[in-house]
Design an enzyme around this catalytic site. Structure first.
Site, PDB file in Angstrom:
ATOM      1  N   TYR A  48      28.485  32.113  29.516  1.00  0.00           N
ATOM      2  CA  TYR A  48      27.974  30.797  29.928  1.00  0.00           C
ATOM      3  C   TYR A  48      28.987  30.168  30.878  1.00  0.00           C
ATOM      4  CZ  TYR A  48      24.739  31.355  26.016  1.00  0.00           C
ATOM      5  OH  TYR A  48      23.783  31.827  25.164  1.00  0.00           O
ATOM      6  N   GLY A 105      43.331  44.604  47.502  1.00  0.00           N
ATOM      7  CA  GLY A 105      42.599  43.441  48.028  1.00  0.00           C
ATOM      8  C   GLY A 105      42.964  42.209  47.216  1.00  0.00           C
ATOM      9  N   GLU A 108      46.570  39.770  43.586  1.00  0.00           N
ATOM     10  CA  GLU A 108      46.812  38.682  42.617  1.00  0.00           C
ATOM     11  C   GLU A 108      47.343  39.255  41.297  1.00  0.00           C
ATOM     12  OE1 GLU A 108      43.501  36.001  42.132  1.00  0.00           O
ATOM     13  OE2 GLU A 108      43.738  35.180  44.153  1.00  0.00           O
ATOM     14  N   GLU A 132      46.749  51.519  47.772  1.00  0.00           N
ATOM     15  CA  GLU A 132      45.719  51.025  48.691  1.00  0.00           C
ATOM     16  C   GLU A 132      45.260  52.202  49.553  1.00  0.00           C
ATOM     17  OE1 GLU A 132      43.772  48.276  49.455  1.00  0.00           O
ATOM     18  OE2 GLU A 132      43.052  49.648  50.992  1.00  0.00           O
ATOM     19  N   HIS A 175      55.701  12.279  51.644  1.00  0.00           N
ATOM     20  CA  HIS A 175      56.926  13.086  51.686  1.00  0.00           C
ATOM     21  C   HIS A 175      57.629  13.023  50.335  1.00  0.00           C
ATOM     22  CE1 HIS A 175      60.790  14.614  53.131  1.00  0.00           C
ATOM     23  NE2 HIS A 175      61.349  13.594  52.485  1.00  0.00           N
TER      24      HIS A 175
HETATM   25  C1  LIG Z   1      39.315  38.447  38.658  1.00  0.00           C
HETATM   26  C2  LIG Z   1      38.575  37.594  39.637  1.00  0.00           C
HETATM   27  C3  LIG Z   1      39.209  36.495  40.198  1.00  0.00           C
HETATM   28  C4  LIG Z   1      38.521  35.678  41.087  1.00  0.00           C
HETATM   29  N1  LIG Z   1      39.173  34.600  41.620  1.00  0.00           N
HETATM   30  C5  LIG Z   1      38.526  33.764  42.445  1.00  0.00           C
HETATM   31  C6  LIG Z   1      39.147  32.582  42.940  1.00  0.00           C
HETATM   32  O1  LIG Z   1      40.314  32.304  42.662  1.00  0.00           O
HETATM   33  N2  LIG Z   1      38.417  31.757  43.731  1.00  0.00           N
HETATM   34  C7  LIG Z   1      37.117  32.022  44.052  1.00  0.00           C
HETATM   35  O2  LIG Z   1      36.488  31.202  44.732  1.00  0.00           O
HETATM   36  N3  LIG Z   1      36.508  33.145  43.627  1.00  0.00           N
HETATM   37  C8  LIG Z   1      37.167  34.018  42.815  1.00  0.00           C
HETATM   38  N4  LIG Z   1      36.527  35.121  42.337  1.00  0.00           N
HETATM   39  C9  LIG Z   1      35.136  35.378  42.754  1.00  0.00           C
HETATM   40  C10 LIG Z   1      34.181  34.454  41.971  1.00  0.00           C
HETATM   41  O3  LIG Z   1      34.436  34.575  40.587  1.00  0.00           O
HETATM   42  C11 LIG Z   1      32.742  34.829  42.278  1.00  0.00           C
HETATM   43  O4  LIG Z   1      32.536  34.831  43.674  1.00  0.00           O
HETATM   44  C12 LIG Z   1      31.781  33.818  41.655  1.00  0.00           C
HETATM   45  O5  LIG Z   1      32.045  33.639  40.290  1.00  0.00           O
HETATM   46  C13 LIG Z   1      30.332  34.300  41.843  1.00  0.00           C
HETATM   47  O6  LIG Z   1      29.475  33.349  41.272  1.00  0.00           O
HETATM   48  P1  LIG Z   1      27.902  33.554  41.256  1.00  0.00           P
HETATM   49  O7  LIG Z   1      27.343  32.189  41.221  1.00  0.00           O
HETATM   50  O8  LIG Z   1      27.464  34.455  42.315  1.00  0.00           O
HETATM   51  O9  LIG Z   1      27.580  34.295  39.897  1.00  0.00           O
HETATM   52  P2  LIG Z   1      28.388  34.618  38.579  1.00  0.00           P
HETATM   53  O10 LIG Z   1      29.330  33.529  38.219  1.00  0.00           O
HETATM   54  O11 LIG Z   1      28.922  35.977  38.703  1.00  0.00           O
HETATM   55  O12 LIG Z   1      27.244  34.563  37.479  1.00  0.00           O
HETATM   56  C14 LIG Z   1      26.269  35.524  37.357  1.00  0.00           C
HETATM   57  C15 LIG Z   1      25.812  35.486  35.919  1.00  0.00           C
HETATM   58  O13 LIG Z   1      24.585  36.194  35.811  1.00  0.00           O
HETATM   59  C16 LIG Z   1      24.567  36.900  34.589  1.00  0.00           C
HETATM   60  N5  LIG Z   1      23.561  37.953  34.774  1.00  0.00           N
HETATM   61  C17 LIG Z   1      23.643  39.033  35.589  1.00  0.00           C
HETATM   62  N6  LIG Z   1      22.482  39.717  35.561  1.00  0.00           N
HETATM   63  C18 LIG Z   1      21.648  39.038  34.719  1.00  0.00           C
HETATM   64  C19 LIG Z   1      20.314  39.221  34.311  1.00  0.00           C
HETATM   65  N7  LIG Z   1      19.577  40.228  34.778  1.00  0.00           N
HETATM   66  N8  LIG Z   1      19.785  38.353  33.416  1.00  0.00           N
HETATM   67  C20 LIG Z   1      20.522  37.309  32.948  1.00  0.00           C
HETATM   68  N9  LIG Z   1      21.793  37.071  33.332  1.00  0.00           N
HETATM   69  C21 LIG Z   1      22.342  37.922  34.214  1.00  0.00           C
HETATM   70  C22 LIG Z   1      26.005  37.363  34.419  1.00  0.00           C
HETATM   71  O14 LIG Z   1      26.295  37.640  33.060  1.00  0.00           O
HETATM   72  C23 LIG Z   1      26.780  36.167  34.952  1.00  0.00           C
HETATM   73  O15 LIG Z   1      27.135  35.237  33.955  1.00  0.00           O
HETATM   74  C24 LIG Z   1      37.176  35.954  41.421  1.00  0.00           C
HETATM   75  C25 LIG Z   1      36.526  37.050  40.838  1.00  0.00           C
HETATM   76  C26 LIG Z   1      37.216  37.856  39.952  1.00  0.00           C
HETATM   77  C27 LIG Z   1      36.489  39.005  39.312  1.00  0.00           C
HETATM   78  N1  LIG Z   2      41.458  34.130  45.283  1.00  0.00           N
HETATM   79  C1  LIG Z   2      40.189  34.463  45.420  1.00  0.00           C
HETATM   80  O1  LIG Z   2      39.399  33.773  46.051  1.00  0.00           O
HETATM   81  C2  LIG Z   2      39.711  35.727  44.791  1.00  0.00           C
HETATM   82  C3  LIG Z   2      40.481  36.371  43.827  1.00  0.00           C
HETATM   83  C4  LIG Z   2      40.012  37.564  43.271  1.00  0.00           C
HETATM   84  C5  LIG Z   2      38.778  38.054  43.663  1.00  0.00           C
HETATM   85  N2  LIG Z   2      38.044  37.391  44.587  1.00  0.00           N
HETATM   86  C6  LIG Z   2      36.742  37.937  45.051  1.00  0.00           C
HETATM   87  O2  LIG Z   2      36.458  39.127  44.339  1.00  0.00           O
HETATM   88  C7  LIG Z   2      36.083  40.134  45.251  1.00  0.00           C
HETATM   89  C8  LIG Z   2      36.499  41.487  44.727  1.00  0.00           C
HETATM   90  O3  LIG Z   2      37.922  41.641  44.782  1.00  0.00           O
HETATM   91  P1  LIG Z   2      38.581  43.070  44.970  1.00  0.00           P
HETATM   92  O4  LIG Z   2      40.045  42.893  45.129  1.00  0.00           O
HETATM   93  O5  LIG Z   2      38.054  43.969  43.916  1.00  0.00           O
HETATM   94  O6  LIG Z   2      37.919  43.577  46.325  1.00  0.00           O
HETATM   95  P2  LIG Z   2      38.464  43.579  47.841  1.00  0.00           P
HETATM   96  O7  LIG Z   2      37.323  44.021  48.658  1.00  0.00           O
HETATM   97  O8  LIG Z   2      39.149  42.315  48.172  1.00  0.00           O
HETATM   98  O9  LIG Z   2      39.593  44.720  47.854  1.00  0.00           O
HETATM   99  C9  LIG Z   2      39.348  46.033  47.482  1.00  0.00           C
HETATM  100  C10 LIG Z   2      40.476  46.892  48.046  1.00  0.00           C
HETATM  101  O10 LIG Z   2      40.393  48.171  47.438  1.00  0.00           O
HETATM  102  C11 LIG Z   2      40.622  49.152  48.436  1.00  0.00           C
HETATM  103  N3  LIG Z   2      40.011  50.388  47.950  1.00  0.00           N
HETATM  104  C12 LIG Z   2      38.698  50.684  47.837  1.00  0.00           C
HETATM  105  N4  LIG Z   2      38.525  51.905  47.292  1.00  0.00           N
HETATM  106  C13 LIG Z   2      39.777  52.406  47.039  1.00  0.00           C
HETATM  107  C14 LIG Z   2      40.266  53.607  46.471  1.00  0.00           C
HETATM  108  N5  LIG Z   2      39.441  54.551  46.036  1.00  0.00           N
HETATM  109  N6  LIG Z   2      41.605  53.761  46.372  1.00  0.00           N
HETATM  110  C15 LIG Z   2      42.461  52.805  46.792  1.00  0.00           C
HETATM  111  N7  LIG Z   2      42.050  51.645  47.345  1.00  0.00           N
HETATM  112  C16 LIG Z   2      40.722  51.433  47.461  1.00  0.00           C
HETATM  113  C17 LIG Z   2      39.997  48.558  49.688  1.00  0.00           C
HETATM  114  O11 LIG Z   2      40.519  49.177  50.853  1.00  0.00           O
HETATM  115  C18 LIG Z   2      40.381  47.089  49.549  1.00  0.00           C
HETATM  116  O12 LIG Z   2      41.635  46.813  50.122  1.00  0.00           O
HETATM  117  C19 LIG Z   2      36.738  39.765  46.567  1.00  0.00           C
HETATM  118  O13 LIG Z   2      35.943  40.179  47.652  1.00  0.00           O
HETATM  119  C20 LIG Z   2      36.868  38.277  46.519  1.00  0.00           C
HETATM  120  O14 LIG Z   2      35.839  37.656  47.250  1.00  0.00           O
HETATM  121  C21 LIG Z   2      38.495  36.239  45.167  1.00  0.00           C
END
Ligand SMILES: Cc1cc2nc3c(=O)[nH]c(=O)nc-3n(C[C@H](O)[C@H](O)[C@H](O)COP(=O)(O)OP(=O)(O)OC[C@H]3O[C@@H](n4cnc5c(N)ncnc54)[C@H](O)[C@@H]3O)c2cc1C
Ligand SMILES: NC(=O)c1ccc[n+]([C@@H]2O[C@H](COP(=O)([O-])OP(=O)(O)OC[C@H]3O[C@@H](n4cnc5c(N)ncnc54)[C@H](O)[C@@H]3O)[C@@H](O)[C@H]2O)c1
Length: 454
Positions: free
Chosen positions: A39, A180, A185, A201, A442
């Site tokens: 949720y 990535g 992170e 990478e 500042h």
């Molecule tokens: C480790 C990590 C760190 C991140 N850090 C950042 C960050 O610092 N800043 C940032 O902006 N973004 C970050 N992101 C990316 C961000 O979390 C996502 O872009 C964002 O949460 C996507 O939101 P959404 O609205 O698309 O859906 P989501 O928040 O992904 O929600 C989708 C929901 O749908 C549910 N669902 C899926 N299929 C079904 C179905 N068929 N029926 C019912 N429910 C279903 C899932 O369980 C889920 O709860 C991060 C992602 C990860 C994995």
């Molecule tokens: N601070 C933030 O806003 C934040 C933080 C975490 C995640 N996210 C979101 O989550 C998404 C997913 O993050 P992510 O880091 O998984 O994806 P990413 O696309 O940012 O990075 C994936 C990396 O894995 C490498 N890669 C792919 N296949 C590989 C392999 N077989 N061996 C070695 N390297 C390989 C790619 O070249 C790339 O550099 C991001 O696109 C981002 O939008 C955002």
């Protein structure tokens, strides 16, 4: 069959915001979420928020870098506990907010289309019900991509980001596949906690999207924190060696093996349309499996929209929120759409943070712009000295003919706040000199924009 004005599939950022707004405007709404642990969606439970809680804890822990590993381990275990407290609290708040809305009903189960107006919900216990909606909104997010590397699946030492953030024992040696957002992170977080981190990478260049000087500064700072990099390394195999994993990788022609106590797979995320039966509703997918949408986020089926990661664009929580704005704009007679979205910034929460908006120098030159490049070392910022972390580089790209800001790359403490100021200036089409003479408080990191844009 229960009838609703609107059905939202997936409790993500865009979907929950829309459900609340529709409910408040008197519409009946069904919110379907497949997991009662989700949720509030990815961000709250397994994405941004828990990872940033660990960024904070690891920053504190890094100050104890000379402590023995047992102390580091105890600190890490407490950080995981704090992350659990935070996510549980936010999950409940998110649930209560919708559940407390008399027009919104939250259903816990997997949603899948039966027709353009009907959605089936199947609970964990296998109970099925069918809902009918006049309008349907898909917000099912994305799911990690696991590359076809031998030994990755069903290996007890291999984790996705979600699982690693629940591991209570600090890995002494952490291997990360993918350099990535998540890879970097987590490298920074776990190095801060005291793990020995190696990032593999696959691409031949580190951070190929960024200018080479910025990428080099980022790599240098992470290396100074103890992170090792294998750039252009192809991971061939991850073996279960009983009490640890063995990562076999190739660089050029030589093969090497590295021992690790945990392996994180961070190789990207793909739109999650699994089990949605989109075709039953006439909702087409792109060749990469995303829901196909136009600039108003309309799918190929009438009265069905999609928002967030599932549409295959930028994967950020704030983009999903902006997708809500696009959909809400149509429902309420406005004209905001994806074509009007400007200058989307991003921040990578490493140490110090890296944030960017707009074009970098390479892109601006490739676009044929007459470019003026402004730079400032973070060491020149008094607040960075106060914070005892004068590390990094700030860079801005300005159009020399018009004085407009084309982009900014800020690698310094608190850049995740500063970048929003630059974005606003760009959105308002301000000359760069506006930031150069803005009166800032500042000592702050933001005041560095005076010097950068001087
Ligand atoms: C480790 C990590 C760190 C991140 N850090 C950042 C960050 O610092 N800043 C940032 O902006 N973004 C970050 N992101 C990316 C961000 O979390 C996502 O872009 C964002 O949460 C996507 O939101 P959404 O609205 O698309 O859906 P989501 O928040 O992904 O929600 C989708 C929901 O749908 C549910 N669902 C899926 N299929 C079904 C179905 N068929 N029926 C019912 N429910 C279903 C899932 O369980 C889920 O709860 C991060 C992602 C990860 C994995
Ligand atoms: N601070 C933030 O806003 C934040 C933080 C975490 C995640 N996210 C979101 O989550 C998404 C997913 O993050 P992510 O880091 O998984 O994806 P990413 O696309 O940012 O990075 C994936 C990396 O894995 C490498 N890669 C792919 N296949 C590989 C392999 N077989 N061996 C070695 N390297 C390989 C790619 O070249 C790339 O550099 C991001 O696109 C981002 O939008 C955002």
């Amino acid at each position: 069959m229960k009838q609703y004005d609107a059905i939202v599939i997936g409790f993500g950022k865009g979907g929950k915001t829309l459900a609340g707004k529709l409910g408040a405007s008197g519409k009946t709404v069904a919110m379907i979420e497949k997991s009662d642990r989700m949720y509030g969606g990815t961000c709250i439970n397994v994405g941004c928020i828990p990872s940033k809680s660990l960024v904070r804890s690891s920053g504190i822990s890094h100050g104890h870098r000379n402590a023995d590993f047992e102390k580091k381990q105890a600190f890490y275990a407490a950080a995981i506990e704090e992350k659990r407290r935070l996510t549980a609290m936010l999950r409940k708040k998110n649930f209560d907010k919708l559940d407390g809305n008399p027009n919104v009903t939250v259903f816990n189960g997997m949603g899948s289309f039966l027709s353009p107006t009907q959605v089936q919900v199947v609970s964990d216990r296998g109970e099925t019900l069918v809902l009918e909606g006049k309008q349907i909104f898909i917000n099912t997010g994305s799911t990690p991509v696991v590359p076809p590397i031998e030994g990755l699946r069903e290996n007890p030492f291999v984790y996705l980001s979600e699982g690693l953030m629940d591991l209570e024992k600090l890995p002494r040696r952490l291997a990360i596949i993918g350099g990535g957002y998540i890879g970097l992170e987590f490298a920074s977080i776990y190095a801060g906690f005291g793990s020995q981190v190696t990032v593999f990478e696959g691409a031949p260049v580190f951070l190929p999207r960024e200018d080479a000087d910025i990428a080099a500064e980022i790599k240098k700072a992470l290396e100074a924190k103890g992170v090792a990099f294998q750039i252009g390394a192809a991971v061939k195999k991850v073996a279960d060696a009983g009490d640890h994993a063995e990562v076999t990788f190739a660089r050029e022609s030589a093969e090497e093996t590295l021992a690790a106590d945990a392996v994180l797979v961070a190789t990207g995320r793909r739109p999650n349309t699994d089990g949605l039966n989109a075709a039953e509703a006439g909702v087409e997918l792109t060749p990469r499996g995303a829901v196909k949408v136009d600039e108003k986020l309309r799918t190929t089926a009438p009265n069905i929209w999609a928002m967030g990661d599932v549409v295959g664009g930028l994967q950020f929580t704030y983009v999903s929120l902006d997708d809500f704005r696009i959909v809400w704009s149509q429902l309420s007679g406005g004209d905001y759409d994806a074509a009007r979205r400007k200058n989307v910034p991003y921040s990578v929460f490493i140490d110090p943070s890296f944030s960017r908006v707009g074009l970098n120098e390479r892109e601006a030159r490739e676009a044929g712009r007459n470019v003026k490049v402004l730079t400032l070392p973070a060491a020149a910022i008094p607040k960075a000295q106060v914070l005892k972390h004068p590390v990094g580089l700030l860079k801005a790209v300005v159009d020399a003919d018009t004085n407009k800001i084309l982009g900014a790359m800020l690698f310094c403490e608190e850049s995740y706040e500063m970048i929003n100021i630059v974005k606003l200036a760009m959105d308002l089409d301000a000359d760069y000199t506006v930031l150069g003479r803005q009166v800032f408080t500042h000592p702050t990191m933001s005041e560095a924009l005076n010097d950068l844009f001087a």
